[in-house]
Design an enzyme around this catalytic site. Sequence first.
Site, mmCIF file in Angstrom:
data_model
loop_
_atom_site.group_PDB
_atom_site.id
_atom_site.type_symbol
_atom_site.label_atom_id
_atom_site.label_comp_id
_atom_site.label_asym_id
_atom_site.label_seq_id
_atom_site.Cartn_x
_atom_site.Cartn_y
_atom_site.Cartn_z
ATOM 1 N N GLY A 1 -34.060 16.058 -94.222
ATOM 2 C CA GLY A 1 -34.471 16.122 -95.612
ATOM 3 C C GLY A 1 -35.907 15.733 -95.870
ATOM 4 N N HIS A 2 -36.598 15.210 -94.864
ATOM 5 C CA HIS A 2 -37.982 14.790 -95.073
ATOM 6 C C HIS A 2 -38.910 15.884 -94.597
ATOM 7 C CE1 HIS A 2 -41.529 11.990 -94.906
ATOM 8 N NE2 HIS A 2 -40.951 11.615 -96.027
ATOM 9 N N PHE A 3 -39.188 16.786 -95.491
ATOM 10 C CA PHE A 3 -40.005 17.962 -95.255
ATOM 11 C C PHE A 3 -39.397 18.841 -94.151
ATOM 12 C CE2 PHE A 3 -43.492 14.672 -96.177
ATOM 13 C CZ PHE A 3 -43.268 14.734 -97.531
#
Length: 158
Positions: free
Chosen positions: A59-61
């Site tokens: 979910g982090h980029f």
Amino acid sequence: MTATLPAKKVRTGLTHDEVRAILPHRWPMLLLDRVDEVEPGKRAVATKNVAGTELWFQGHFPDQAVLPGVVMIEALAQLSGVVSALEGGADETKIIYLAGVRSIRFRRPVLPGDRLVLTAERTAGGGGISEYKVSAKVDGQVAAEGALSIADPAHGKA
């Protein structure tokens, strides 16, 4: 579990299992793959291998994965906890809390496949609350650096 390290002696090559005997963290939050060198109560150097399969990358980029800064801060706090936990020599697994984050600066992104070399050096305090100068580097380049504090509730009020 009990760590079997002598007090105040530099030790090299703590394996992942030895780190697990010192810290209460477990997957996915145990972030230190090994502690390369530790001088109890003073300083330590550790390694975190950054794998693209780590859950934060989902979910982090997702289109350009970057290790979240809070994960680096947690890894640095865990390393500081190892320094503090081993100060008295052989000790049972200890819970040591992150008490404060000061002046952390992020200098470059950390990507899957990178090898983070973490350092923590006690600069003040002892026992209850201690401050550490910390850094995380990739290929000799600083990715993050600053200061943080940890609290050991077994040594008084945190």
